[in-house]
Design a protein around this motif. Structure first.
Motif, PDB file in Angstrom:
ATOM      1  N   LEU A  18     -18.400   9.669   8.348  1.00  0.00           N
ATOM      2  CA  LEU A  18     -18.025   9.787   6.909  1.00  0.00           C
ATOM      3  C   LEU A  18     -16.982   8.367   6.471  1.00  0.00           C
ATOM      4  CD1 LEU A  18     -17.864  11.320   3.900  1.00  0.00           C
ATOM      5  CD2 LEU A  18     -15.623  12.255   4.827  1.00  0.00           C
ATOM      6  N   GLN A  19     -17.451   7.880   5.273  1.00  0.00           N
ATOM      7  CA  GLN A  19     -16.770   6.907   4.852  1.00  0.00           C
ATOM      8  C   GLN A  19     -16.329   7.186   3.330  1.00  0.00           C
ATOM      9  OE1 GLN A  19     -17.589   2.599   5.273  1.00  0.00           O
ATOM     10  NE2 GLN A  19     -18.930   3.288   7.146  1.00  0.00           N
ATOM     11  N   VAL A  20     -15.101   7.145   3.041  1.00  0.00           N
ATOM     12  CA  VAL A  20     -14.564   7.336   1.720  1.00  0.00           C
ATOM     13  C   VAL A  20     -13.460   6.242   1.288  1.00  0.00           C
ATOM     14  CG1 VAL A  20     -13.572   9.015  -0.036  1.00  0.00           C
ATOM     15  CG2 VAL A  20     -15.038  10.005   1.863  1.00  0.00           C
ATOM     16  N   GLN A  21     -13.976   5.248   0.269  1.00  0.00           N
ATOM     17  CA  GLN A  21     -13.092   4.214  -0.058  1.00  0.00           C
ATOM     18  C   GLN A  21     -13.084   4.038  -1.437  1.00  0.00           C
ATOM     19  OE1 GLN A  21     -13.581   0.591   2.828  1.00  0.00           O
ATOM     20  NE2 GLN A  21     -14.996   2.015   4.026  1.00  0.00           N
ATOM     21  N   ASN A  22     -12.050   3.540  -1.885  1.00  0.00           N
ATOM     22  CA  ASN A  22     -11.508   3.405  -3.351  1.00  0.00           C
ATOM     23  C   ASN A  22     -12.024   4.346  -4.220  1.00  0.00           C
ATOM     24  OD1 ASN A  22     -10.588   0.927  -2.177  1.00  0.00           O
ATOM     25  ND2 ASN A  22     -12.683   0.134  -2.088  1.00  0.00           N
ATOM     26  N   CYS A  23     -11.569   5.691  -3.917  1.00  0.00           N
ATOM     27  CA  CYS A  23     -12.305   6.728  -4.856  1.00  0.00           C
ATOM     28  C   CYS A  23     -10.797   7.201  -5.585  1.00  0.00           C
ATOM     29  CB  CYS A  23     -12.834   7.687  -3.862  1.00  0.00           C
ATOM     30  SG  CYS A  23     -14.434   7.326  -3.512  1.00  0.00           S
ATOM     31  N   THR A  24     -11.024   8.031  -6.463  1.00  0.00           N
ATOM     32  CA  THR A  24      -9.946   8.630  -7.175  1.00  0.00           C
ATOM     33  C   THR A  24     -10.318  10.234  -7.152  1.00  0.00           C
ATOM     34  OG1 THR A  24      -9.281   6.730  -8.791  1.00  0.00           O
ATOM     35  CG2 THR A  24      -8.651   8.919  -9.554  1.00  0.00           C
ATOM     36  N   PHE A  25      -9.262  11.011  -6.779  1.00  0.00           N
ATOM     37  CA  PHE A  25      -9.523  12.408  -6.893  1.00  0.00           C
ATOM     38  C   PHE A  25      -8.544  12.779  -8.086  1.00  0.00           C
ATOM     39  CE2 PHE A  25     -10.189  10.895  -2.465  1.00  0.00           C
ATOM     40  CZ  PHE A  25     -11.426  11.737  -2.125  1.00  0.00           C
ATOM     41  N   ASP A  45      -4.233  21.100 -11.760  1.00  0.00           N
ATOM     42  CA  ASP A  45      -4.843  21.662 -10.340  1.00  0.00           C
ATOM     43  C   ASP A  45      -5.604  20.441  -9.829  1.00  0.00           C
ATOM     44  OD1 ASP A  45      -3.459  24.176 -10.432  1.00  0.00           O
ATOM     45  OD2 ASP A  45      -5.263  25.204 -11.144  1.00  0.00           O
ATOM     46  N   GLN A  46      -4.996  19.865  -8.742  1.00  0.00           N
ATOM     47  CA  GLN A  46      -6.053  19.010  -7.896  1.00  0.00           C
ATOM     48  C   GLN A  46      -6.620  19.614  -6.573  1.00  0.00           C
ATOM     49  OE1 GLN A  46      -4.293  15.082  -7.112  1.00  0.00           O
ATOM     50  NE2 GLN A  46      -5.804  14.927  -5.462  1.00  0.00           N
ATOM     51  N   PRO A  47      -7.537  19.812  -6.438  1.00  0.00           N
ATOM     52  CA  PRO A  47      -8.137  20.304  -5.159  1.00  0.00           C
ATOM     53  C   PRO A  47      -7.484  19.269  -4.074  1.00  0.00           C
ATOM     54  CG  PRO A  47     -10.011  20.276  -6.502  1.00  0.00           C
ATOM     55  CD  PRO A  47      -8.744  19.400  -7.199  1.00  0.00           C
ATOM     56  N   ARG A  48      -7.212  19.896  -2.771  1.00  0.00           N
ATOM     57  CA  ARG A  48      -7.147  18.883  -1.560  1.00  0.00           C
ATOM     58  C   ARG A  48      -8.126  18.177  -1.539  1.00  0.00           C
ATOM     59  NH1 ARG A  48      -5.731  23.864   2.303  1.00  0.00           N
ATOM     60  NH2 ARG A  48      -7.016  24.616   0.493  1.00  0.00           N
ATOM     61  N   ASN A  64      -7.908   5.189  -1.154  1.00  0.00           N
ATOM     62  CA  ASN A  64      -8.032   6.174  -2.352  1.00  0.00           C
ATOM     63  C   ASN A  64      -6.635   6.598  -2.759  1.00  0.00           C
ATOM     64  OD1 ASN A  64     -11.055   6.740  -1.451  1.00  0.00           O
ATOM     65  ND2 ASN A  64      -9.794   6.892   0.293  1.00  0.00           N
ATOM     66  N   ASN A  65      -6.686   7.190  -4.209  1.00  0.00           N
ATOM     67  CA  ASN A  65      -5.789   7.503  -4.801  1.00  0.00           C
ATOM     68  C   ASN A  65      -6.188   9.053  -5.487  1.00  0.00           C
ATOM     69  OD1 ASN A  65      -7.114   6.867  -7.425  1.00  0.00           O
ATOM     70  ND2 ASN A  65      -5.727   5.241  -7.565  1.00  0.00           N
ATOM     71  N   GLY A  66      -5.209   9.559  -6.257  1.00  0.00           N
ATOM     72  CA  GLY A  66      -5.647  11.015  -6.997  1.00  0.00           C
ATOM     73  C   GLY A  66      -4.361  11.370  -7.590  1.00  0.00           C
ATOM     74  N   TYR A  67      -4.776  12.336  -8.772  1.00  0.00           N
ATOM     75  CA  TYR A  67      -3.739  12.563  -9.763  1.00  0.00           C
ATOM     76  C   TYR A  67      -2.234  12.776  -8.866  1.00  0.00           C
ATOM     77  CZ  TYR A  67      -2.299  14.750 -14.056  1.00  0.00           C
ATOM     78  OH  TYR A  67      -1.474  15.013 -15.239  1.00  0.00           O
ATOM     79  N   TYR A  68      -2.439  13.543  -7.838  1.00  0.00           N
ATOM     80  CA  TYR A  68      -1.210  13.992  -7.181  1.00  0.00           C
ATOM     81  C   TYR A  68      -1.294  13.093  -5.748  1.00  0.00           C
ATOM     82  CZ  TYR A  68      -0.354  17.601 -10.450  1.00  0.00           C
ATOM     83  OH  TYR A  68      -0.144  18.540 -11.692  1.00  0.00           O
ATOM     84  N   GLY A  69      -2.114  12.299  -5.407  1.00  0.00           N
ATOM     85  CA  GLY A  69      -2.262  11.528  -4.380  1.00  0.00           C
ATOM     86  C   GLY A  69      -3.486  12.029  -3.601  1.00  0.00           C
ATOM     87  N   VAL A  70      -3.508  11.784  -2.290  1.00  0.00           N
ATOM     88  CA  VAL A  70      -4.440  12.203  -1.440  1.00  0.00           C
ATOM     89  C   VAL A  70      -4.081  12.837  -0.255  1.00  0.00           C
ATOM     90  CG1 VAL A  70      -6.346  11.087  -0.088  1.00  0.00           C
ATOM     91  CG2 VAL A  70      -5.519   9.919  -2.013  1.00  0.00           C
ATOM     92  N   ARG A  89       1.688  14.151  -3.255  1.00  0.00           N
ATOM     93  CA  ARG A  89       2.977  14.653  -4.085  1.00  0.00           C
ATOM     94  C   ARG A  89       2.286  15.750  -5.109  1.00  0.00           C
ATOM     95  NH1 ARG A  89       3.615   8.912  -4.544  1.00  0.00           N
ATOM     96  NH2 ARG A  89       5.158   8.242  -3.440  1.00  0.00           N
ATOM     97  N   PRO A  90       2.352  16.675  -4.414  1.00  0.00           N
ATOM     98  CA  PRO A  90       1.690  18.126  -5.256  1.00  0.00           C
ATOM     99  C   PRO A  90       2.621  18.275  -6.429  1.00  0.00           C
ATOM    100  CG  PRO A  90       2.503  18.923  -3.087  1.00  0.00           C
ATOM    101  CD  PRO A  90       2.484  17.530  -3.000  1.00  0.00           C
TER     102      PRO A  90
END
Length: 92
Positions: A18-25, A45-48, A64-70, A89-90
């Motif tokens: 698996l490769q996951v690069q430059n995605c936003t969760f 709510d952000q899933p893990r 990668n980044n996310g609403y509350y991080g990765v 950072r939940p």
């Protein structure tokens, strides 16, 4: 994932590579109704992010980044390369 009680993971890898690069969760508003926009003022709510199960042979999770991080649950140890992801950072 719309299950607010148990949002689970956005990606579950059980085998292969698996490769996951430059995605936003992203995250979903608890107040959002179908057909309506969400409000920046409510808690979301952000899933893990990613679950790497023991059958995965190798993974690269980078930039990668996310609403509350990765948030990565790593069950493959050193076979996973995790770098340059936004810290998790939940919501309080």
């Amino acid at each position: 994932n719309d299950n607010h009680d148990n949002p689970g993971f956005a990606i579950v890898a059980e085998g292969g590579k698996l490769q996951v690069q430059n995605c936003t969760f992203d995250a979903r508003s608890k107040k959002r109704q179908p057909g309506n926009a969400w409000s920046e003022q409510d808690q979301r709510d952000q899933p893990r992010s990613i679950h790497l199960k023991p059958g995965v042979r190798h993974a690269i999770i980078r930039g990668n980044n996310g609403y509350y991080g990765v948030n990565v649950k790593n069950e493959i140890g050193e076979k996973a390369i995790l770098s340059e992801n936004e810290p998790w950072r939940p919501a309080p």
